[in-house]
Design an enzyme around this catalytic site. Structure first.
Site, mmCIF file in Angstrom:
data_model
loop_
_atom_site.group_PDB
_atom_site.id
_atom_site.type_symbol
_atom_site.label_atom_id
_atom_site.label_comp_id
_atom_site.label_asym_id
_atom_site.label_seq_id
_atom_site.Cartn_x
_atom_site.Cartn_y
_atom_site.Cartn_z
ATOM 1 N N LYS A 82 -3.171 8.413 2.992
ATOM 2 C CA LYS A 82 -4.384 8.239 3.809
ATOM 3 C C LYS A 82 -4.168 8.743 5.236
ATOM 4 O O LYS A 82 -5.104 9.268 5.857
ATOM 5 C CB LYS A 82 -4.838 6.775 3.814
ATOM 6 C CG LYS A 82 -5.396 6.267 2.477
ATOM 7 C CD LYS A 82 -6.585 7.065 1.947
ATOM 8 C CE LYS A 82 -7.272 6.345 0.783
ATOM 9 N NZ LYS A 82 -8.348 7.179 0.172
ATOM 10 N N TYR B 295 0.850 -1.202 0.000
ATOM 11 C CA TYR B 295 0.000 0.000 0.000
ATOM 12 C C TYR B 295 0.886 1.253 0.000
ATOM 13 O O TYR B 295 0.507 2.291 -0.532
ATOM 14 C CB TYR B 295 -0.970 -0.025 1.182
ATOM 15 C CG TYR B 295 -2.151 0.910 1.007
ATOM 16 C CD1 TYR B 295 -3.016 0.773 -0.076
ATOM 17 C CD2 TYR B 295 -2.406 1.918 1.929
ATOM 18 C CE1 TYR B 295 -4.096 1.629 -0.241
ATOM 19 C CE2 TYR B 295 -3.489 2.772 1.783
ATOM 20 C CZ TYR B 295 -4.326 2.628 0.695
ATOM 21 O OH TYR B 295 -5.398 3.468 0.538
HETATM 22 O O1 0WE Z 1 -6.888 3.101 -1.626
HETATM 23 C C1 0WE Z 1 -6.909 2.057 -2.245
HETATM 24 C C2 0WE Z 1 -6.401 2.009 -3.676
HETATM 25 C C3 0WE Z 1 -6.141 3.342 -4.274
HETATM 26 C C4 0WE Z 1 -5.309 3.313 -5.534
HETATM 27 C C5 0WE Z 1 -5.334 2.294 -6.462
HETATM 28 C C6 0WE Z 1 -4.545 2.352 -7.598
HETATM 29 C C7 0WE Z 1 -4.498 1.225 -8.606
HETATM 30 C C8 0WE Z 1 -4.109 1.709 -9.982
HETATM 31 C C9 0WE Z 1 -4.479 4.387 -5.772
HETATM 32 N N1 0WE Z 1 -3.714 4.470 -6.866
HETATM 33 C C10 0WE Z 1 -3.741 3.474 -7.780
HETATM 34 N N2 0WE Z 1 -2.957 3.606 -8.893
HETATM 35 C C11 0WE Z 1 -3.042 2.761 -9.946
HETATM 36 O O2 0WE Z 1 -2.276 2.894 -10.920
HETATM 37 N N3 0WE Z 1 -7.359 0.921 -1.631
HETATM 38 C C12 0WE Z 1 -7.765 0.973 -0.252
HETATM 39 C C13 0WE Z 1 -7.406 -0.387 -2.309
HETATM 40 C C14 0WE Z 1 -6.103 -1.063 -2.091
HETATM 41 O O3 0WE Z 1 -5.037 -0.787 -2.870
HETATM 42 C C15 0WE Z 1 -3.971 -1.532 -2.394
HETATM 43 C C16 0WE Z 1 -4.385 -2.275 -1.304
HETATM 44 C C17 0WE Z 1 -5.752 -1.979 -1.093
HETATM 45 C C18 0WE Z 1 -6.628 -2.514 -0.032
HETATM 46 C C19 0WE Z 1 -2.664 -1.584 -2.843
HETATM 47 C C20 0WE Z 1 -1.766 -2.427 -2.200
HETATM 48 C C21 0WE Z 1 -2.177 -3.170 -1.110
HETATM 49 C C22 0WE Z 1 -3.481 -3.113 -0.646
#
Ligand code: 0WE
Length: 256
Positions: free
Chosen positions: A163, A156
Site C-alpha cells: 500500500k 498487515y
Molecule cells: O487490504 C486489506 C486486505 C487485503 C488482503 C486480504 C487478504 C485475505 C486473504 C490481501 N490479501 C489477502 N490474502 C488472503 O489470502 N485490508 C485493508 C483489510 C485488512 O487486512 C488485514 C488488516 C486489515 C485492516 C490484515 C491484517 C491486519 C489488518
C-alpha cells in the site's frame, strides 16, 4: 444530483455485495455514470453478473486478472470498441499470500513480496497506462489504500509495504497524467467487513478499536466510501490529484 452524468467508468475489484468496489460502483451509477466491471476469475463471474444485473443489459462485464498484461490490454480494447472513451477507473484490488499476513513481516518470502506488490501496486501502473489513451476528455483514477501503508498495523505486514508503494505510485502517476487532466488519488478506508477482511484474526477487535479511538467513535460505512468515491470522481474534486484521502472516521489523525 447527477455528478457523473455522461461519464464512462470501469471498476476493478468487485468480488461480492460487500466489496468496497461495489459500494463505490453503486454511488457512481447513482451519480449517472455508465459502468464496466472486471472480474478476476470464473469463480467470481456469477457474483458480479448477478450484482450488475440491476444496472441493465448495457453494463459491460469483462474478465481481467491484473497480473496479466494481455488481459488488461484486452479489457481496454473492448472499452475502446464499445465506448471509444473512458473517464473513471476504480482500482480496488489487493492480494498477499495468506501466510504473509500471519507471521512476522521479517519472514516475508521473496515470492510473497513479489506477488503482493505485483497484484496490489504494480497493477495500478499497468491499468493506468492502458486506460490513459482512452481518457481523452480528462478523468479520475481512484485506488483503495489503508493506514497500514504509513504506520505498523500488526499482521498487515507486506500489504503495508504494497500500500505504501501504491500510494507513492499514485503520486508519480498523478504527475505523469496531470497534463492530460487525468487525476489519480487514493481513498484510504477504515476497516470494512469484506471478503478480503474475513478470516483475518482480530478483525472484530479492530472494529471495536476504531469505535473506541476514532473521533467519530464508530466505523466507516460502505455507502460513505461510495459517497467519497463519487466526490473524488466528480468535478468537485477537479483540483485534487496525487492525494491520499482518509475516510476512516478520523482515526488517522490520532496520536494516542
Ligand atoms: O487490504 C486489506 C486486505 C487485503 C488482503 C486480504 C487478504 C485475505 C486473504 C490481501 N490479501 C489477502 N490474502 C488472503 O489470502 N485490508 C485493508 C483489510 C485488512 O487486512 C488485514 C488488516 C486489515 C485492516 C490484515 C491484517 C491486519 C489488518
Amino acid at each position: 444530483m447527477s455528478l457523473l452524468a455522461g461519464k464512462y467508468g470501469i471498476i476493478f475489484g468487485v468480488a461480492n455485495k460487500r466489496s468496497i468496489a461495489w459500494a463505490i460502483a453503486q454511488a457512481w451509477h447513482q451519480a449517472g455514470a455508465k459502468l464496466a466491471f472486471t472480474y478476476q476469475s470464473d469463480r467470481l463471474k456469477d457474483n458480479v453478473e448477478e450484482l450488475t444485473d440491476v444496472f441493465g443489459a448495457n453494463t459491460l462485464l469483462l474478465p481481467c486478472d491484473v497480473t496479466h498484461d494481455e488481459e488488461i490490454a484486452s479489457v481496454f480494447q473492448t472499452i475502446s470498441q464499445k465506448w471509444g472513451r473512458l473517464n473513471l477507473v476504480l482500482h480496488s484490488v489487493a492480494f498477499a499470500p495468506r501466510e504473509a499476513l500471519e507471521g512476522r513481516f521479517l519472514d516475508t518470502s521473496r515470492e510473497a513480496f513479489r506477488v503482493a506488490l505485483d497484484v496490489s501496486a504494480y497493477s495500478l501502473v499497468a491499468v493506468s497506462r492502458a486506460a490513459a489513451p482512452l481518457m481523452t476528455g480528462g478523468g479520475s483514477i481512484l485506488a483503495m489504500s489503508y493506514y497500514g501503508a504509513e504506520k505498523v498495523v500488526p499482521h498487515y505486514n507486506v500489504m503495508g509495504v504494497a500500500k505504501a508503494a501504491l500510494e507513492s505510485a499514485t503520486r508519480y502517476l498523478a504527475y505523469n497524467l496531470g497534463p492530460q487532466k487525468v487525476r489519480v488519488n487514493c481513498l484510504s478506508a477504515g476497516p470494512v467487513n469484506t471478503l478480503a477482511a474475513r478470516g483475518i484474526a482480530g478483525f472484530n477487535d479492530m472494529f471495536k478499536h476504531y469505535e473506541e479511538h476514532s473521533p467519530l467513535q464508530r466505523n466507516v460505512l460502505p455507502e460513505e466510501l461510495g459517497a467519497t468515491g463519487a466526490f473524488l470522481a466528480s468535478d468537485g474534486a477537479a483540483a485534487i490529484t496525487g492525494q491520499v484521502l482518509y475516510v476512516d472516521c478520523g482515526y488517522q489523525i490520532m496520536g494516542m
